[in-house]
Scaffold this motif. Structure first.
Motif, mmCIF file in Angstrom:
data_model
loop_
_atom_site.group_PDB
_atom_site.id
_atom_site.type_symbol
_atom_site.label_atom_id
_atom_site.label_comp_id
_atom_site.label_asym_id
_atom_site.label_seq_id
_atom_site.Cartn_x
_atom_site.Cartn_y
_atom_site.Cartn_z
ATOM 1 N N UNK A 47 1.978 -16.076 -1.807
ATOM 2 C CA UNK A 47 0.858 -15.756 -2.692
ATOM 3 C C UNK A 47 0.795 -14.284 -3.087
ATOM 4 N N UNK A 48 1.523 -13.431 -2.380
ATOM 5 C CA UNK A 48 1.521 -11.994 -2.715
ATOM 6 C C UNK A 48 2.723 -11.620 -3.591
ATOM 7 N N UNK A 49 3.524 -12.610 -3.963
ATOM 8 C CA UNK A 49 4.795 -12.324 -4.641
ATOM 9 C C UNK A 49 4.649 -12.139 -6.143
ATOM 10 N N UNK A 50 5.500 -11.256 -6.698
ATOM 11 C CA UNK A 50 5.664 -11.207 -8.147
ATOM 12 C C UNK A 50 6.672 -12.268 -8.574
ATOM 13 N N UNK A 51 7.597 -12.591 -7.675
ATOM 14 C CA UNK A 51 8.569 -13.657 -7.962
ATOM 15 C C UNK A 51 8.919 -14.368 -6.663
ATOM 16 N N UNK B 80 0.845 -1.209 0.000
ATOM 17 C CA UNK B 80 0.000 0.000 0.000
ATOM 18 C C UNK B 80 0.876 1.253 0.000
ATOM 19 N N UNK B 81 2.010 1.212 0.717
ATOM 20 C CA UNK B 81 2.925 2.363 0.738
ATOM 21 C C UNK B 81 3.690 2.521 -0.565
ATOM 22 N N UNK B 82 3.995 1.373 -1.198
ATOM 23 C CA UNK B 82 4.819 1.394 -2.425
ATOM 24 C C UNK B 82 4.075 0.641 -3.539
ATOM 25 N N UNK B 83 3.016 1.240 -4.080
ATOM 26 C CA UNK B 83 2.195 0.501 -5.054
ATOM 27 C C UNK B 83 2.949 0.143 -6.334
ATOM 28 N N UNK B 84 4.054 0.850 -6.615
ATOM 29 C CA UNK B 84 4.822 0.573 -7.837
ATOM 30 C C UNK B 84 5.832 -0.562 -7.636
ATOM 31 N N UNK B 85 5.992 -1.037 -6.408
ATOM 32 C CA UNK B 85 7.073 -2.000 -6.126
ATOM 33 C C UNK B 85 6.689 -3.430 -6.503
ATOM 34 N N UNK C 86 13.206 -2.200 -0.525
ATOM 35 C CA UNK C 86 12.535 -2.040 0.764
ATOM 36 C C UNK C 86 12.649 -3.373 1.492
ATOM 37 N N UNK C 87 13.270 -3.306 2.657
ATOM 38 C CA UNK C 87 13.516 -4.510 3.433
ATOM 39 C C UNK C 87 12.266 -4.805 4.279
ATOM 40 N N UNK C 88 11.794 -6.039 4.253
ATOM 41 C CA UNK C 88 10.564 -6.369 4.990
ATOM 42 C C UNK C 88 10.853 -6.621 6.464
ATOM 43 N N UNK C 89 10.130 -5.950 7.359
ATOM 44 C CA UNK C 89 10.353 -6.234 8.777
ATOM 45 C C UNK C 89 9.702 -7.556 9.170
ATOM 46 N N UNK D 204 11.512 -0.300 -8.037
ATOM 47 C CA UNK D 204 11.438 -0.484 -6.594
ATOM 48 C C UNK D 204 10.988 -1.913 -6.268
ATOM 49 N N UNK D 205 11.587 -2.475 -5.207
ATOM 50 C CA UNK D 205 11.305 -3.870 -4.866
ATOM 51 C C UNK D 205 11.098 -4.017 -3.358
#
Ligand code: 13P
Ligand code: SF4
Length: 346
Positions: free
Chosen positions: A230-234, A211-216, A275-278, A252-253
């Protein structure tokens, strides 16, 4: 109340990676390491999760598959394995006559711990038709009980190459196993192990980042939970995650794996943002520094410990001769299948 409902709101300022060592500490150590490398005819192999300073002194940085391939062809006399214990053991199995050292002997892995060899042998006895595929994140004693090894980079290919008349037993990562079943359609009996770090990524965290980075684009390691995959592009091994970011036109990733990987991504993808996932746990604990996810085992290695293990030629990997011998075949089988061109295999 569910776990996810208790999660605090994301603070994007906290999504930063570990600060580098000050130059005045890192540079003299790096010089000592280069001198020792020459003196010992050593090669330094480092995993993508190692701290930036270790990656920068390494001869090769990669995923478990790339590291095994490098270990199988090195001419060095000494292998310095900057990774975790099972990786250094794999290098020793491929090079029984070389010295293999790792910076911290306690750098283990929760997947390795989840699968003790006697328990695996007990399960194998329940079905003589089992074909056991072990994810490389396991002990040498477990490898010695298996038919073939796989990594996250070749798991799909290894499963597709398994004899059709066999029942596959996949150990020890149930999440990777589940993902490979989804990709191949091949049913498998799964060992109930997991990576303590990757299961901390939750669907709501990724949704919040999206939601913060819709282009990522979202790149996920297959040790993660299905709700996250299931939410992954890769979905890919650490090496393939880097390749995906390099070749994708996206700028952006959102990176869903251990934060050490960001160093190579930033180096090899200039102009792109990561963007590193917490991890869920990290978000609940108040902390004054990095809230991104780190593997506590991978982060046991420091530049000082790399220098010390080269100076002392210890801690050293030693394995009983019968384990060395029995564990070699399934690893060599993996390297052969991995190198072969098989239609429709990943
Ligand atoms: P890769 O082989 O994808 O680098 O994974 C190793 C690992 O331990 C992931 O947690
Ligand atoms: Fe093991 Fe997980 Fe650490 Fe990888 S990240 S070494 S699977 S504990």
């Amino acid at each position: 109340m569910t776990e996810v409902a208790e999660m605090p709101a994301l603070e994007l300022d906290d999504l930063q990676i570990r600060k580098p060592l000050p130059r005045e500490t890192a540079e003299p150590l790096a010089r000592e390491i280069y001198a020792l490398k020459k003196q010992l005819n050593a090669v330094i192999l480092a995993h993508n999760y190692q701290i930036a300073e270790i990656q920068d002194v390494a001869d090769f940085v990669g995923d478990s598959l790339g590291l095994s391939q490098e270990a199988s062809r090195t001419n060095a006399d000494v292998i310095v394995f900057a990774g975790v214990h099972f990786m250094a053991e794999t290098a020793k199995i491929l090079n029984p006559n070389k010295i293999v050292v790792l910076p911290d002997k306690d750098a283990g892995c929760s997947l390795e711990e989840s699968c003790p060899a006697p328990k695996l042998a007990e399960l194998q006895r329940t079905n003589p038709n089992f074909w056991t595929i072990a994810y490389i994140n396991c002990s040498a004693a477990v490898k010695a009980l298996c038919d073939v090894i796989c990594t996250s980079g070749n798991a799909e290919k290894i499963v597709r190459a398994a004899p059709k008349n066999k029942d596959i037993l996949f150990v020890p990562d149930e999440n990777l196993g589940q993902w490979v079943m989804e990709q191949t359609g091949r049913p498998m009996t799964l060992w109930k192990g997991n990576c303590y770090a990757h299961v901390e990524y939750k669907r709501d965290t990724i949704l919040s980042l999206k939601a913060h980075f819709p282009d990522a684009k979202v790149v996920v390691h297959p040790e993660s939970l299905r709700e996250v995959r299931n939410l992954a592009d890769a979905v890919a091994s650490t090496e393939k995650m880097i390749t995906y970011c390099k070749t994708s036109p996206a700028k952006r990733f959102i990176v869903v794996t251990e934060s050490g990987i960001i160093h190579r991504m930033q180096k090899e993808c200039p102009g792109k943002e990561f963007v590193c996932t917490p991890a869920f746990n990290a978000m609940r604990l108040p902390t004054d520094h990095c809230r991104c996810s780190e593997c506590k085992y991978m982060k046991m290695n420091t530049l000082q410990k790399v220098r010390d293990c080269m100076k002392n030629l210890a801690p050293r990997i030693e394995l009983p001769p019968e384990i060395l011998q029995r564990a070699r075949l399934p690893i060599e089988r993996m390297l052969q299948i991995s190198a072969a061109k098989i239609e429709n295999a990943g």
